[in-house]
Scaffold this motif. Structure first.
Motif, PDB file in Angstrom:
ATOM      1  N   PHE A 112      30.700  41.452  36.422  1.00 61.88           N
ATOM      2  CA  PHE A 112      31.607  41.667  37.554  1.00 61.88           C
ATOM      3  C   PHE A 112      31.563  43.118  38.040  1.00 61.88           C
ATOM      4  O   PHE A 112      31.456  43.386  39.244  1.00 61.88           O
ATOM      5  N   ALA A 113      31.610  44.060  37.108  1.00 63.24           N
ATOM      6  CA  ALA A 113      31.644  45.480  37.483  1.00 63.24           C
ATOM      7  C   ALA A 113      30.353  45.897  38.179  1.00 63.24           C
ATOM      8  O   ALA A 113      30.377  46.670  39.147  1.00 63.24           O
ATOM      9  N   SER A 114      29.199  45.407  37.703  1.00 64.16           N
ATOM     10  CA  SER A 114      27.922  45.769  38.320  1.00 64.16           C
ATOM     11  C   SER A 114      27.858  45.319  39.767  1.00 64.16           C
ATOM     12  O   SER A 114      27.337  46.026  40.627  1.00 64.16           O
ATOM     13  N   VAL A 115      28.386  44.132  40.035  1.00 67.07           N
ATOM     14  CA  VAL A 115      28.354  43.607  41.401  1.00 67.07           C
ATOM     15  C   VAL A 115      29.350  44.345  42.287  1.00 67.07           C
ATOM     16  O   VAL A 115      29.029  44.772  43.397  1.00 67.07           O
ATOM     17  N   TRP A 116      30.564  44.517  41.808  1.00 63.60           N
ATOM     18  CA  TRP A 116      31.619  45.074  42.656  1.00 63.60           C
ATOM     19  C   TRP A 116      31.443  46.568  42.922  1.00 63.60           C
ATOM     20  O   TRP A 116      32.040  47.102  43.851  1.00 63.60           O
ATOM     21  N   GLY A 120      29.327  37.697  40.307  1.00 60.76           N
ATOM     22  CA  GLY A 120      30.361  38.635  39.878  1.00 60.76           C
ATOM     23  C   GLY A 120      31.745  38.013  39.875  1.00 60.76           C
ATOM     24  O   GLY A 120      32.500  38.138  38.899  1.00 60.76           O
ATOM     25  N   ALA A 121      32.110  37.320  40.971  1.00 61.64           N
ATOM     26  CA  ALA A 121      33.437  36.702  41.045  1.00 61.64           C
ATOM     27  C   ALA A 121      33.576  35.588  40.016  1.00 61.64           C
ATOM     28  O   ALA A 121      34.614  35.467  39.335  1.00 61.64           O
ATOM     29  N   GLY A 122      32.523  34.776  39.880  1.00 59.35           N
ATOM     30  CA  GLY A 122      32.593  33.674  38.917  1.00 59.35           C
ATOM     31  C   GLY A 122      32.758  34.158  37.498  1.00 59.35           C
ATOM     32  O   GLY A 122      33.573  33.619  36.730  1.00 59.35           O
ATOM     33  N   PHE A 123      32.015  35.201  37.133  1.00 62.16           N
ATOM     34  CA  PHE A 123      32.075  35.654  35.744  1.00 62.16           C
ATOM     35  C   PHE A 123      33.281  36.527  35.467  1.00 62.16           C
ATOM     36  O   PHE A 123      33.581  36.806  34.303  1.00 62.16           O
ATOM     37  N   MET A 124      33.976  36.963  36.504  1.00 59.04           N
ATOM     38  CA  MET A 124      35.294  37.547  36.268  1.00 59.04           C
ATOM     39  C   MET A 124      36.211  36.454  35.709  1.00 59.04           C
ATOM     40  O   MET A 124      36.945  36.655  34.725  1.00 59.04           O
ATOM     41  N   GLY A 125      36.167  35.272  36.330  1.00 55.77           N
ATOM     42  CA  GLY A 125      36.963  34.153  35.831  1.00 55.77           C
ATOM     43  C   GLY A 125      36.513  33.685  34.472  1.00 55.77           C
ATOM     44  O   GLY A 125      37.336  33.363  33.595  1.00 55.77           O
ATOM     45  N   VAL A 126      35.185  33.638  34.250  1.00 55.76           N
ATOM     46  CA  VAL A 126      34.663  33.211  32.946  1.00 55.76           C
ATOM     47  C   VAL A 126      35.155  34.146  31.848  1.00 55.76           C
ATOM     48  O   VAL A 126      35.571  33.710  30.763  1.00 55.76           O
ATOM     49  N   GLY A 127      35.120  35.452  32.121  1.00 51.97           N
ATOM     50  CA  GLY A 127      35.570  36.413  31.115  1.00 51.97           C
ATOM     51  C   GLY A 127      37.038  36.239  30.771  1.00 51.97           C
ATOM     52  O   GLY A 127      37.435  36.317  29.593  1.00 51.97           O
ATOM     53  N   LEU A 128      37.873  35.995  31.789  1.00 53.03           N
ATOM     54  CA  LEU A 128      39.304  35.803  31.535  1.00 53.03           C
ATOM     55  C   LEU A 128      39.562  34.524  30.743  1.00 53.03           C
ATOM     56  O   LEU A 128      40.415  34.490  29.835  1.00 53.03           O
ATOM     57  N   LEU A 129      38.828  33.457  31.054  1.00 50.50           N
ATOM     58  CA  LEU A 129      39.003  32.208  30.308  1.00 50.50           C
ATOM     59  C   LEU A 129      38.498  32.351  28.874  1.00 50.50           C
ATOM     60  O   LEU A 129      39.084  31.781  27.936  1.00 50.50           O
ATOM     61  N   ASP A 130      37.399  33.090  28.674  1.00 45.38           N
ATOM     62  CA  ASP A 130      36.923  33.344  27.308  1.00 45.38           C
ATOM     63  C   ASP A 130      37.968  34.136  26.520  1.00 45.38           C
ATOM     64  O   ASP A 130      38.161  33.923  25.309  1.00 45.38           O
ATOM     65  N   PHE A 180      23.719  39.191  33.025  1.00 43.42           N
ATOM     66  CA  PHE A 180      23.974  40.602  33.319  1.00 43.42           C
ATOM     67  C   PHE A 180      22.689  41.311  33.740  1.00 43.42           C
ATOM     68  O   PHE A 180      22.674  42.117  34.675  1.00 43.42           O
ATOM     69  N   ARG A 181      21.589  41.002  33.067  1.00 44.30           N
ATOM     70  CA  ARG A 181      20.326  41.653  33.411  1.00 44.30           C
ATOM     71  C   ARG A 181      19.872  41.269  34.816  1.00 44.30           C
ATOM     72  O   ARG A 181      19.335  42.097  35.561  1.00 44.30           O
ATOM     73  N   ALA A 182      20.079  40.021  35.213  1.00 45.87           N
ATOM     74  CA  ALA A 182      19.722  39.591  36.565  1.00 45.87           C
ATOM     75  C   ALA A 182      20.525  40.354  37.607  1.00 45.87           C
ATOM     76  O   ALA A 182      19.997  40.787  38.635  1.00 45.87           O
ATOM     77  N   VAL A 183      21.818  40.536  37.352  1.00 45.66           N
ATOM     78  CA  VAL A 183      22.661  41.280  38.281  1.00 45.66           C
ATOM     79  C   VAL A 183      22.281  42.754  38.282  1.00 45.66           C
ATOM     80  O   VAL A 183      22.243  43.414  39.329  1.00 45.66           O
ATOM     81  N   PHE A 184      21.949  43.273  37.119  1.00 46.33           N
ATOM     82  CA  PHE A 184      21.575  44.676  36.992  1.00 46.33           C
ATOM     83  C   PHE A 184      20.337  44.985  37.819  1.00 46.33           C
ATOM     84  O   PHE A 184      20.235  46.036  38.448  1.00 46.33           O
ATOM     85  N   VAL A 185      19.367  44.063  37.841  1.00 45.76           N
ATOM     86  CA  VAL A 185      18.137  44.261  38.604  1.00 45.76           C
ATOM     87  C   VAL A 185      18.462  44.453  40.079  1.00 45.76           C
ATOM     88  O   VAL A 185      17.957  45.347  40.743  1.00 45.76           O
ATOM     89  N   VAL A 186      19.339  43.577  40.625  1.00 46.50           N
ATOM     90  CA  VAL A 186      19.648  43.621  42.051  1.00 46.50           C
ATOM     91  C   VAL A 186      20.564  44.790  42.383  1.00 46.50           C
ATOM     92  O   VAL A 186      20.374  45.483  43.373  1.00 46.50           O
ATOM     93  N   SER A 187      21.580  45.018  41.555  1.00 50.85           N
ATOM     94  CA  SER A 187      22.622  45.978  41.894  1.00 50.85           C
ATOM     95  C   SER A 187      22.303  47.405  41.482  1.00 50.85           C
ATOM     96  O   SER A 187      22.846  48.341  42.057  1.00 50.85           O
TER      97      SER A 187
END
Length: 758
Positions: free
Chosen positions: A111-115, A130-140, A305-312
C-alpha cells in the motif's frame, strides 16, 4: 561523448600528445571527457546493479516456485508429520504471531509503495493492488488478534472468528489479483478513482469486522470445537484455488505486454495456490502444513510487493537515469559542435584560439617560433556552382583527409569556414623550415580527387605569417596571413606567399569596396531576393527569407559573401540592415494586399546591429511604415548575438518578442551552442545549417547531429527549419527526423520579389 561524434580527426592531426608540455591542458580535457563517459556508464548501469534485470527475476521466481512445490510434496514424508504430539508443536502461537505480523507488514508496504509513488506511476493496476492489500493487511491483523491463545479482540478469541477473518483476507486478495488480470489495459488513475478504490477496500473490511464481531451467527460454521474444520472450510479453500488458477494463467499470458510486472504477480498467484493446498491438508492448526501455508502466504505477498516496487520505484528510477543520460549526451554533442567543424570534424575558431594561446606560451618559453598559414582552395566556387554543394562538401572532406595525412602530429588544422583552412606549424627554428611542409601539401592536393564520378584536380593558395615576427596575437597573425594569401591568389594561384609589410594592395581594394558600399546605399543599388520556405509535411509555402544582393553599376550582381564581411567590419551593415528590414516588411505587406497569401518574411540580423543600432526602433519603424502584422516578421539571430552581452541582449530580445515578432537562431550549432541561452531567451525556432545536411543517412555524423538538434528543439517546444535542402532524399529524411520546415534549391532558388509567386 558519443563515439559517433568523435571522428579520429576531431582534435589535431593524429592527436596532440607529442606537442610537448604546451598541450597538457588538452590532454587533461580528454581525460575529463573519458571520466565523464565512465560516470555515465555507472549512472546507466546503477539501476540494474541495484535491482537486477527482469529476465533474471523471472528465473529466480520459477526456481522459488519449484522449490516450494517440492517442499510441499516432501512434507508428507517427513517424520514429524506422522507424529501427532510432535506435529502439534511445530507451529506454536508465538510463531503464528510472527508470521502474521510479517504478512501484515508486507501488505502495508504494498500500500505504501503505491500511495507514495509519483502521479505518473499511479496506474490503475498498481492502485488497485495498493488499495486491495490495505484491506488484506487489516483483515490479516484481525485474524491475528482473533487467533486462539491471543487476548480477546472485542469478543473472545476463537478458531471460528479467526477463520472468518482469514477467509475474508484470502478472498479479497484473490479477487484483487483476478480483477487485475482481467483488465486489458493500464491507465493513469485520477484522485477520485484512487479514493473510491480505497473506500471500497476499507468498506469491505468494516463489513467483515462488523459481521464477525457483532453478528457471528450470520456466518456458516467453519470450525466446530472438538470436531475441527468443517467441509465448508475445505470447500472454501478449494474455492480460492479455483480463483487463483485462472488468475495465474492470465497473468502468465500477459507477460511483457503488461504495464506492471505480471511475472511476479503470476508467481504470487501460484504460491498462493500452494498455500491454500496446505490449508486443505492440515489436521491441526499447529502442525507443519499450517506453518508451510503461512510461510507460503508471506512469500506470495513478497512477490506482490516486488511487482509494485518495480512499477512505483525501480521504473521511475530507470526513466530518470535515461533522461539524465540523454541530457548529458545532448550537452556533450553541443559542446562538440561548439569546438569542431560539423562537416570535417576539424577544430573550429573557438578551439583554434585555445591552440594558438598554447603555442604562443610554448614559443615564449622556448624562444622558438611557429607559422600560421591560411589556405584557400582555388576556384572552389566553380565546384559548388557546377556540381552542387554536395560535391563541394565531398571535396572539402577529401582535402581535409589529405591535410591530415601530410602534416606532422604536432601540427593543427582548423577549418574557418567555406573553403578556408588555417594551419598551425609548431617548433620552427627558421622561416625556411616551413617550405618542405608547404611543398608536401601542394603535392598531396595536386593528386586527382574523384567526387561523384568526376575527377577533379585541386590547388590552393597559401598565406604564411610567423609568430612573433609578423604578430603577437591570433587576430593580427590571421589578418596578415589573409593579406599574404590574397597576394598568392593575385600571383596566379596554386602558390604561397610570405607576409610582407608592403602588401597593401588588398587593403586599398577593401577601402574601395567600403566606399562603394556606402555609395550603393545612397544610390539604391541594393535589392532583395526571396527564397521560399516550405512546410515539409504539406509542401505549402509558409514564408520566404529576404536575401541581400548588390547590383553594381555595370549591372552585375556581387555575391553577398564578397561584400557582407566588409560591411560588417566597417559598420555599414547597420544602415544596410535597416534598409533590408524596411524593404522586406514593405514587400511582405504588399503581397498581402495583393492577396498573394500571408507568407512569413524572415530577415537576418547582424551582431553589429544589436551592439550599435537601435534595433527595437528599427523593427518598430519598419512594421509601422509597412503595416505588416508583427507575427508575419521573423528575425534570424546568430548565436554570437546571444552570447555577446547576455544581460543586454536578453532585455532587447525580450522586448522584440513582446512586439509580437518571431525569433529564430540562424545556423544553429555552428557557433557556441548552449542549452543555457536556449532556456533563457524567448526563441521560437532553430535553423539547421546547411553544413549538417551532408550525407544525411542513418549512419552519418550529419544525421546524428541533425537528430540531436531536432530532439533538443522538440524538448524545448521550438520549431526547426533546415536550409540548403537540394534533393528530395534530404527533404524526406528531414521530415522523417521530425524537422517541420525547409528551404533550398530543391524547393526554389532565391528570386526577385516579382517572380516569387509567378
Amino acid at each position: 561523448m558519443d563515439d559517433r561524434l568523435l571522428p579520429a580527426f576531431c582534435a589535431q592531426n593524429q592527436g596532440d600528445g607529442a606537442a610537448g608540455s604546451g598541450y597538457a591542458l588538452q590532454e587533461q580535457k580528454a581525460n575529463d571527457r573519458e571520466l565523464a563517459l565512465k560516470a555515465d556508464e555507472v549512472l546507466i548501469s546503477e539501476p540494474t546493479r541495484l535491482f537486477g534485470k527482469r529476465e533474471t527475476e523471472s528465473t529466480v521466481s520459477a526456481r522459488w516456485i519449484m522449490a516450494l512445490a517440492l517442499l510441499l510434496l516432501a512434507a508428507g514424508w517427513l517424520p514429524v508429520t506422522g507424529n501427532e504430539l510432535l506435529a502439534s508443536r511445530i507451529f506454536p502461537t508465538w510463531l503464528h504471531t510472527v508470521c502474521e505480523l510479517a504478512a501484515v507488514l508486507v501488505s502495508l508496504l504494498v500500500f505504501a509503495s503505491v500511495w507514495t509513488a509519483s502521479f505518473h506511476d499511479r496506474q490503475h493496476h498498481t492502485v488497485l493492488l495498493g488499495a486491495g492489500f490495505m484491506g488484506v493487511g487489516l483483515l490479516d491483523l484481525a485474524h491475528l488478534l482473533s487467533y486462539k491463545g491471543m487476548p480477546d479482540f472485542i469478543t473472545p478469541a476463537e478458531p471460528q472468528k479467526a477463520i472468518v477473518f482469514w477467509l475474508c483476507a484470502r478472498y479479497l486478495a484473490s479477487l484483487v489479483l483476478l480483477t487485475l488480470a482481467l483488465q486489458p489495459h493500464a491507465r493513469t488513475t485520477s484522485r477520485a478513482d484512487r479514493a473510491l478504490m480505497l473506500a471500497l477496500s476499507l468498506g469491505f473490511v468494516l463489513a467483515c469486522l462488523g459481521l464477525a464481531l457483532w453478528a457471528p451467527e450470520l456466518w456458516p460454521r467453519f470450525f466446530i470445537e472438538g470436531q475441527g474444520l468443517t467441509k465448508l472450510k475445505i470447500v472454501a479453500e478449494y474455492g480460492l484455488i479455483l480463483l487463483l488458477v485462472p488468475t495465474a494463467l492470465l497473468l502468465l499470458r500477459r507477460g511483457a505486454r503488461a504495464r506492471f510486472n505480471s511475472a511476479d504477480l503470476a508467481s504470487a498467484a501460484i504460491i498462493s495456490i500452494l498455500s491454500e493446498l496446505c490449508f486443505t491438508l492440515y489436521a491441526n492448526v499447529n502442525d507443519l502444513y499450517s506453518l508451510l501455508g503461512h510461510l507460503y502466504k508471506i512469500a506470495a505477498y513478497y512477490f506482490i510487493f516486488r511487482a509494485v516496487f518495480v512499477v512505483s520505484v525501480r521504473e521511475p528510477y530507470r526513466r530518470l537515469s535515461e533522461e539524465i543520460d540523454e541530457h548529458r549526451r545532448t550537452e556533450q554533442r553541443l559542446e562538440y559542435l561548439a569546438h569542431h567543424d560539423p562537416l570535417t570534424g576539424l577544430p573550429n575558431r573557438v578551439l583554434l584560439h585555445d591552440r594558438i594561446e598554447q603555442a604562443m606560451a610554448q614559443a615564449r618559453r622556448d624562444g622558438g617560433k611557429f607559422a600560421v598559414v591560411l589556405m584557400d582552395l582555388d576556384q572552389f566556387k566553380n565546384v559548388n556552382d557546377s556540381l552542387g554543394h554536395g560535391a563541394g562538401d565531398a571535396l572539402l572532406l577529401a582535402v581535409a583527409q589529405r591535410l591530415r595525412a601530410s602534416l606532422r602530429e604536432t601540427d593543427t588544422i582548423c577549418r574557418l569556414g567555406g573553403d578556408e583552412f588555417l594551419l598551425l606549424f609548431h617548433d620552427l627554428r627558421e622561416r625556411e623550415a616551413v617550405l618542405p611542409i608547404l611543398a608536401s601539401l601542394q603535392a598531396q592536393l595536386s593528386t586527382p580527387v574523384a567526387v561523384e564520378g568526376n575527377e577533379m584536380r585541386v590547388s590552393a593558395s597559401f598565406g604564411v605569417t610567423f609568430y612573433p615576427d609578423d604578430g603577437r596575437d591570433l587576430e593580427t597573425l590571421q589578418r596578415q596571413a589573409d593579406t599574404a594569401m590574397y597576394r598568392a591568389k593575385d600571383s596566379g594561384r596554386n602558390t604561397f606567399q610570405f607576409f610582407d609589410p608592403s602588401m597593401h594592395a588588398q587593403g586599398m581594394e577593401r577601402m574601395q569596396l567600403q566606399h562603394g558600399l556606402a555609395k550603393a546605399l545612397e544610390q539604391g543599388e541594393f535589392e532583395l531576393h526571396y527564397q521560399t520556405q516550405v512546410e515539409l509535411a504539406t509542401g505549402r509555402r509558409v514564408g520566404a527569407e529576404a536575401l541581400l544582393r548588390w547590383r553594381r553599376a555595370d549591372g552585375k550582381l556581387m555575391p553577398p559573401a564578397e561584400f557582407i564581411p566588409v560591411a560588417e567590419q566597417t559598420g555599414l551593415i547597420v544602415p544596410i540592415g535597416a534598409w533590408v528590414l524596411h524593404e522586406a516588411c514593405r514587400q511582405a505587406a504588399l503581397w498581402q494586399n495583393e492577396r498573394q497569401g500571408r507568407p512569413r518574411i524572415a530577415v537576418n540580423l547582424s551582431a553589429l546591429q544589436f551592439r550599435q543600432g537601435d534595433i527595437e526602433a528599427t523593427v518598430q519603424s519598419a512594421l509601422q511604415a509597412s503595416g505588416l502584422p508583427p507575427s508575419q516578421l521573423e528575425l534570424e539571430l546568430t548565436e554570437s548575438i546571444l552570447i555577446g552581452d547576455p544581460a543586454s541582449v536578453l532585455a532587447t530580445v525580450t522586448r522584440l518578442k513582446a512586439m509580437g515578432v518571431k525569433l529564430a537562431i540562424d545556423d544553429f550549432g555552428t557557433g557556441y551552442s548552449s542549452l543555457a541561452y536556449l532556456s533563457r531567451f524567448p526563441i521560437d525556432k532553430l535553423k539547421i545549417d546547411r553544413s549538417f545536411l551532408h550525407q544525411l543517412d542513418d549512419a552519418s555524423q550529419g544525421a546524428v547531429i541533425v537528430e540531436a538538434i531536432i530532439g533538443l528543439a522538440r524538448s524545448l517546444g521550438l520549431r526547426t527549419i533546415a536550409e540548403g535542402v537540394e534533393t528530395e532524399a534530404v527533404a524526406a529524411r528531414l521530415l522523417q527526423l521530425g524537422c517541420q520546415e525547409a528551404q533550398g534549391y530543391y524547393f526554389a532558388r532565391p528570386v526577385p520579389a516579382s517572380e516569387l509567386f509567378s
